[in-house]
Design a protein around this motif. Sequence first.
Motif, PDB file in Angstrom:
ATOM      1  N   ASP A 163       0.809  -1.211   0.000  1.00 35.62           N
ATOM      2  CA  ASP A 163       0.000   0.000   0.000  1.00 35.62           C
ATOM      3  C   ASP A 163       0.844   1.264   0.000  1.00 35.62           C
ATOM      4  O   ASP A 163       0.411   2.292  -0.529  1.00 35.62           O
ATOM      5  CB  ASP A 163      -0.960   0.004   1.194  1.00 35.62           C
ATOM      6  CG  ASP A 163      -2.104  -0.964   0.969  1.00 35.62           C
ATOM      7  OD1 ASP A 163      -2.102  -1.615  -0.083  1.00 35.62           O
ATOM      8  OD2 ASP A 163      -2.989  -1.065   1.831  1.00 35.62           O
TER       9      ASP A 163
ATOM     10  N   PHE B 268       2.253   6.248  -5.276  1.00 38.11           N
ATOM     11  CA  PHE B 268       1.949   6.494  -6.690  1.00 38.11           C
ATOM     12  C   PHE B 268       0.902   7.607  -6.804  1.00 38.11           C
ATOM     13  O   PHE B 268       1.011   8.488  -7.668  1.00 38.11           O
ATOM     14  CB  PHE B 268       1.452   5.232  -7.394  1.00 38.11           C
ATOM     15  CG  PHE B 268       0.986   5.513  -8.788  1.00 38.11           C
ATOM     16  CD1 PHE B 268       1.880   5.939  -9.745  1.00 38.11           C
ATOM     17  CD2 PHE B 268      -0.351   5.428  -9.126  1.00 38.11           C
ATOM     18  CE1 PHE B 268       1.458   6.252 -11.027  1.00 38.11           C
ATOM     19  CE2 PHE B 268      -0.774   5.729 -10.403  1.00 38.11           C
ATOM     20  CZ  PHE B 268       0.127   6.140 -11.355  1.00 38.11           C
TER      21      PHE B 268
ATOM     22  N   LEU C 123       3.418   1.548  -1.780  1.00 39.59           N
ATOM     23  CA  LEU C 123       3.677   1.690  -3.214  1.00 39.59           C
ATOM     24  C   LEU C 123       2.509   2.416  -3.891  1.00 39.59           C
ATOM     25  O   LEU C 123       2.698   3.366  -4.640  1.00 39.59           O
ATOM     26  CB  LEU C 123       3.865   0.286  -3.803  1.00 39.59           C
ATOM     27  CG  LEU C 123       4.397   0.124  -5.207  1.00 39.59           C
ATOM     28  CD1 LEU C 123       4.969  -1.260  -5.359  1.00 39.59           C
ATOM     29  CD2 LEU C 123       3.331   0.331  -6.239  1.00 39.59           C
ATOM     30  N   LEU C 124       1.278   1.971  -3.570  1.00 41.34           N
ATOM     31  CA  LEU C 124       0.103   2.558  -4.223  1.00 41.34           C
ATOM     32  C   LEU C 124      -0.111   3.997  -3.783  1.00 41.34           C
ATOM     33  O   LEU C 124      -0.346   4.880  -4.611  1.00 41.34           O
ATOM     34  CB  LEU C 124      -1.127   1.722  -3.892  1.00 41.34           C
ATOM     35  CG  LEU C 124      -1.061   0.297  -4.394  1.00 41.34           C
ATOM     36  CD1 LEU C 124      -2.201  -0.506  -3.827  1.00 41.34           C
ATOM     37  CD2 LEU C 124      -1.112   0.288  -5.906  1.00 41.34           C
ATOM     38  N   ALA C 125      -0.019   4.231  -2.465  1.00 40.36           N
ATOM     39  CA  ALA C 125      -0.271   5.581  -1.964  1.00 40.36           C
ATOM     40  C   ALA C 125       0.748   6.556  -2.528  1.00 40.36           C
ATOM     41  O   ALA C 125       0.396   7.662  -2.954  1.00 40.36           O
ATOM     42  CB  ALA C 125      -0.232   5.594  -0.448  1.00 40.36           C
TER      43      ALA C 125
END
Lengths: 300, 368
Positions: free
Chosen positions: A104, A110, A106-108
């Motif tokens: 997460d 991004f 990584l996603l946040a």
Amino acid sequence: MAVGSFFGSFDWSAFLNALILGVSIASIWLIAALGLTIIYGTAGVINMAHGEFIMLGAYSSYMLQNYVGLPFFLCVPAAFVIVALVGLILERGLIRYLYKRPLDTLLATFGVSLVLMQGVRLIFGSDPKYLAVPPIFTSNFQLGFVNISAFRVIVLGITIALVVALWALFYRTRFGVQVRAVMQDKEMAASFGINSDRVYMLTFAIGAGLAGIAGSLFGVLNIVLPTMGTGYVVQAFLVVVVGGGTLAGSVIAGGATGELQSVFAYFTNDTFARFMLYVLIVVFLRIRPQGLFAPSAKRR
Amino acid sequence: MNIYHNVKAQWLAYAAFFAVLALVPVLVSDSFLLNQFATYGVFGLLALSISLCWGFGGILNLGQGIPFGLGAYGMAMTMQMQSQDASNPLPPFMLNNSLDHLPMFWEPFRNTTLGIVLSLIVPTLFCAIFGGLMFRARVSGPFFAIMTLAMLSAWYTLILDVQPYTNGANGITPPSPLKLGEIVVDPYSPAAYWTVLVLLLVATVTAKLMTLSRFGLVVQAVRGDAERVRFLGYNVAGYETLVYTISGFIAAVAGCCWVMLTQYVSPAQFDTTFSLSMVIWAGIGGRLSLLGAIVGAFLIQGAQSYLGDTFLNTWLLVLGGFFILVVRFLPKGLAGLVESALGKLSSRRGRDDGNGVAASRLVPQPGE
């Protein structure tokens, strides 16, 4: 191409030139990856906004140079401070809630990179900006039959200085001991009175600041654009993954990848060299998935 | 018992969803709009494939653009070769790049069937090989995500670079719609919409059945804790490779449909932003729910088409901000919101079904 003509066309001075260019490429790969290495190595955060930190470094140098009139060599440390502050705010506001969820982060991050990129585009527009440097650094100089640009030597010098400084910080200071303790075992470190929250916060800020330095240098090598960071982030990640997340690993991985890219590019072309390198890295990870020098982490 | 976890209710929701989609061509007469809705179906397929791989398998895949793009290029090559004949054997862009004969790897695409089969098999094989290599080395989690990203940018540079064979940055624009035997699939016709819808339906039902099967159970166990599954004697790498490959195959199908609808393909399909936006669709819609991911793709692409014009400059800002909020506060996406709302509804009804554990505790928590 026949084998004979291939060897016939083999030019030692050009090849040596490619090797020396490789050192320069390696220093660029490495300086882009330094910040990411300590952020990933310490906190395990996959920071997809790293490329945008690089971009912010370039833009803050541009801003200071054009609106404040700071000379370029003061812009570089200033970029460190500004981007480190951005990193600090990001860590306090978002990342610290996600330490237990690496995917997460990584996603946040991004999402953060999208916001930063579009934010900069709204403020500065999407037209390219340029960073000016004193004229001596824009010249090329001749060393025997090897021709290199002076600024690339500066980048190499700064990279070496930063690696030495980071090594000293991690292995010669009290803070470094704390960081390494938290890296190995967060709970145990905490029970010895180390504030791991503060360690994470500071390493994230330092990592972001290092990206800022990289950005202010890349702004001279290339043009300054809101999208300039996206190209560097994959490269930087590869160095970290191949190196295994340690400083020494990143130095070796950065050196090897930069040199290999330059050599492949000498035999084929730049794009194909990059493709070959990426495939080679996949094969390398098949053999050594933990990277070159993986830290001796606690087994869960 | 939360009705959200009732399998019968889930199938009913799927049926209702597809019934609504089937009504679209009846209600929409504008062929341009219909074509746009059909492309949303393609995005739905992509979101479905991400949900299968990431939501159920726990394999975050940032390179779904690779199978999608390879499938799309294969389809574009097939359609391009349909408009070439004996007197005019080379696509125009090859002539412009001064090629005098068809490159070897274009040859099979002269035959439509072979071309379509290849555009599905090549990306699937790629996923099987790449996934096999990575998973057998036990590369997982964020590392796998980064490697897919690296592979994606490698493909992007490669396709961009071999200008004479792929027309570089301009991409391939087949001049006429796809011909299957005697039938011409007009991309603006209801037939094209139906094709995509049927493929989406088949893919969704298959994926749903898969998640309910024994195979799906093991895959979800791997997501929970790969190490324990390995100790139970399962071949974790095999399961991971299989689910990654199936997801890649769905993306390849989506790629073929996309070119059929737009008659265009370019390296932009290999762009990292596009692959990451697939992850955003599934993330916002709800990666643990196949339907949620599809709805997420519809919502975001729809919003981008309609709000994107008004908020042209701030759209990415809004999307990025919204995505951060979803990751931070709603790891299960909008489907998670529905789940907890239905959970509240069933508990308010006051029918205590005897087990003290809240239903939401039993479902695996995301983000591990």
